[in-house]
Structure formats: structure tokens, C-alpha cells
Design an enzyme around this catalytic site. Structure first.
Site, PDB file in Angstrom:
ATOM      1  N   MET A 182       0.842  -1.196   0.000  1.00 27.20           N
ATOM      2  CA  MET A 182       0.000   0.000   0.000  1.00 27.20           C
ATOM      3  C   MET A 182       0.872   1.239   0.000  1.00 27.20           C
ATOM      4  O   MET A 182       1.831   1.333   0.739  1.00 27.20           O
ATOM      5  CB  MET A 182      -0.838  -0.047   1.294  1.00 27.20           C
ATOM      6  CG  MET A 182      -2.176   0.596   1.214  1.00 27.20           C
ATOM      7  SD  MET A 182      -3.270  -0.250   0.105  1.00 27.20           S
ATOM      8  CE  MET A 182      -4.752   0.664   0.440  1.00 27.20           C
ATOM      9  N   CYS A 183       0.581   2.067  -0.783  1.00 30.12           N
ATOM     10  CA  CYS A 183       1.374   3.311  -0.863  1.00 30.12           C
ATOM     11  C   CYS A 183       0.904   4.318   0.186  1.00 30.12           C
ATOM     12  O   CYS A 183      -0.056   4.077   0.909  1.00 30.12           O
ATOM     13  CB  CYS A 183       1.216   3.969  -2.228  1.00 30.12           C
ATOM     14  SG  CYS A 183       1.351   2.838  -3.615  1.00 30.12           S
ATOM     15  N   ARG A 184       1.572   5.409   0.224  1.00 33.49           N
ATOM     16  CA  ARG A 184       1.144   6.570   1.019  1.00 33.49           C
ATOM     17  C   ARG A 184       1.069   7.744   0.058  1.00 33.49           C
ATOM     18  O   ARG A 184       1.929   7.896  -0.809  1.00 33.49           O
ATOM     19  CB  ARG A 184       2.167   6.912   2.118  1.00 33.49           C
ATOM     20  CG  ARG A 184       2.532   5.777   3.068  1.00 33.49           C
ATOM     21  CD  ARG A 184       1.535   5.557   4.180  1.00 33.49           C
ATOM     22  NE  ARG A 184       0.386   4.776   3.751  1.00 33.49           N
ATOM     23  CZ  ARG A 184      -0.671   4.496   4.526  1.00 33.49           C
ATOM     24  NH1 ARG A 184      -0.731   4.954   5.749  1.00 33.49           N
ATOM     25  NH2 ARG A 184      -1.657   3.763   4.063  1.00 33.49           N
ATOM     26  N   ASN A 203      -4.195   4.781  -3.768  1.00 36.21           N
ATOM     27  CA  ASN A 203      -3.547   4.007  -2.704  1.00 36.21           C
ATOM     28  C   ASN A 203      -4.427   2.777  -2.480  1.00 36.21           C
ATOM     29  O   ASN A 203      -5.532   2.896  -1.953  1.00 36.21           O
ATOM     30  CB  ASN A 203      -3.469   4.916  -1.463  1.00 36.21           C
ATOM     31  CG  ASN A 203      -3.191   4.174  -0.173  1.00 36.21           C
ATOM     32  OD1 ASN A 203      -3.600   4.618   0.884  1.00 36.21           O
ATOM     33  ND2 ASN A 203      -2.527   3.055  -0.241  1.00 36.21           N
TER      34      ASN A 203
END
Ligand code: GLN
Length: 251
Positions: free
Chosen positions: A1-3, A114
Site C-alpha cells: 500500500m502506498c502513502r 492508494n
């Protein structure tokens, strides 16, 4: 998961928004505090920002943000009133190159996703079928986020406002395939974002408004968006509302 993170406010150096905050995006690349999926965000990063006039500029790389020494220099000397920045943890099976790093762009829009589509982009085939072939052939990347961006952009181009466009795509995508659909969108004047499966926070400060996956510092003025909501932020104001579930197709 990105930010991811978006800022709208007084003119500021990119570094002061992205790199310097104690818990900010730069640090979240290796030490996110609230990330539920993945551990580090080392598969690339991107920043899009607005010059005084014209379309936004982007700087994207397939390396970790901390590994790009030139970015630190650019961020120190580049000033803007609005930016959208991301650090990426690639979903397994998704392309590793720079073109898969958000923000994605069209005209004045900058977009980030995201999350991930359970089952991969093939699960969104029904939704993708409604897009013109020319749009599918010109996707910036084969990453799931680029297809979701094409779905959002089709609604924006059709005249929908940012919040309903993001909310509808999150609801439609989730009805087609379970997944996490936290979107972030800006045109330089306002920020829209969904919370759908992962965290989303915002704070309105005298110098500007920040919308981010997680707080960039330890000040107590961060608000968390409830899951399945969409927010719209302008300077000094944030409006938030629930996303209505997609209506089931009836035979
Ligand atoms: N699925 C997207 C990608 O592979 C976003 C990943 C994420 O949010 N970690 O880049």
C-alpha cells in the site's frame, strides 16, 4: 500500500511539505506508522506540482525517495501553492517502472490511488469495457491505478465534479471486485479524496490544508476520514460525505 499526500495553501518549498515534516511522506517511505498492507514504500515515488500558470509538472522515479539525492535539491528550490506526492509499495504483479508511479496526469488534473484491486485489473473488465478503446490504448501504465484513473477521468471529462466522480468509481470498482480504493485528486484549486479500505487524514492550518494517508507530524489537529467517505478540500475548508454504494444491476 502506498502513502500519498496533497497540499493546498501558501506558496511553499516542496521539501517543506514532503521531506521536512517529522512523520512526513519522506519518512513514510521506510517507516509508515499506519500502513496496513505492505511494510515499506520503496518501489518508487512521484511529485506533481503547479507552476504559476499552466499544467502541473511531475517528477517520478522508480527508486525509493530517500535514494534520489537530486530530488532533495529540486524539492528545496521548487515552490508551489499545490502539490500531490506519493511513495509506492508496488502491488505484486504490477509493473515496477516509473510510469506506474503516481501521480497520473491529464490537463490540470493530478491523481493517485492508494490500494489494489483484488484479483487484478482483469476483475474490472466490465467497467473498462465502457471506456473508449483509444483511452485504453493510451493508459500511462498497465498498473491497476492507471485503469482506475481512466475511469475517473472519463467522468471528469463528462462534466462530473471531483467528489462524485471519485466516489462513483470507488463504489463501482468495489462492487465489481473487492479491493482498496483510496483516491486522491487535485486540479491545483481543490483536493478531493476517498477513504475506502485504508486510512485518510486531513488538517486545515493557517498556511494551508493537507490531505494525507497518515499524519505528517504529531500535532493534534489531524482529523481522520471515516471509511467509505469522500472529501473535498479547498483552502480553509473541508467537506466530507458518505459514498453511496453502487446500485446492483438488475436483470
Ligand atoms: N496498486 C498500486 C500499485 O501497484 C498502488 C499500490 C499501493 O497503494 N501500494 O502501484
Amino acid at each position: 500500500m502506498c502513502r500519498h499526500l496533497a497540499y493546498l495553501g501558501n506558496e511553499a518549498a516542496i521539501a517543506s511539505v514532503v521531506i521536512e515534516p517529522v512523520r512526513g511522506l519522506y519518512r513514510q517511505a521506510w517507516a509508515p506508522r499506519l500502513q496496513r498492507y505492505g511494510t515499506v514504500n520503496a518501489d518508487g515515488f512521484g511529485v506533481g506540482w503547479y507552476p504559476d500558470d499552466g499544467a502541473p509538472a511531475r517528477y517520478r522515479r522508480a527508486v525509493p525517495m530517500w535514494a534520489d539525492r537530486s530530488f532533495a535539491d529540486i524539492a528545496r528550490v521548487t515552490r508551489t501553492r499545490c502539490l500531490l506526492a506519493t511513495v509506492r509499495s508496488a502491488t505484486p504483479g504490477m509493473p515496477p517502472d516509473e510510469s506506474a508511479a503516481a501521480p497520473f496526469a491529464s490537463g490540470r488534473w493530478l491523481f493517485s490511488h492508494n490500494g489494489a484491486v483484488d484479483g487484478g485489473t482483469a476483475s474490472l473488465e466490465g467497467l473498462a469495457a465502457a471506456l473508449p478503446v483509444s483511452r485504453l490504448l493510451t493508459l500511462e501504465s498497465t498498473v491497476d491505478s492507471a485503469l482506475l484513473w481512466a475511469l475517473v477521468l472519463a467522468r471528469l471529462d463528462g462534466g462530473e465534479a471531483p467528489a462524485p466522480a471519485l466516489g462513483s468509481v470507488a463504489a463501482d470498482a468495489s462492487a465489481a471486485a473487492p479491493g482498496r480504493y483510496n483516491f486522491l485528486l487535485t486540479d491545483g484549486e481543490r483536493i478531493a479524496a476517498t477513504a475506502w479500505g485504508d486510512t485518510l487524514f486531513w488538517t486545515v492550518r493557517p498556511h494551508g490544508t493537507i490531505v494525507a494517508s497518515e499524519p505528517a507530524d504529531d500535532l493534534p489537529d489531524w482529523n481522520q476520514a471515516p471509511d467509505r467517505t469522500v472529501l473535498v478540500a479547498t483552502r480553509g475548508r473541508v467537506d466530507i460525505e458518505p459514498i453511496h454504494p453502487a446500485r446492483k444491476e438488475t436483470a
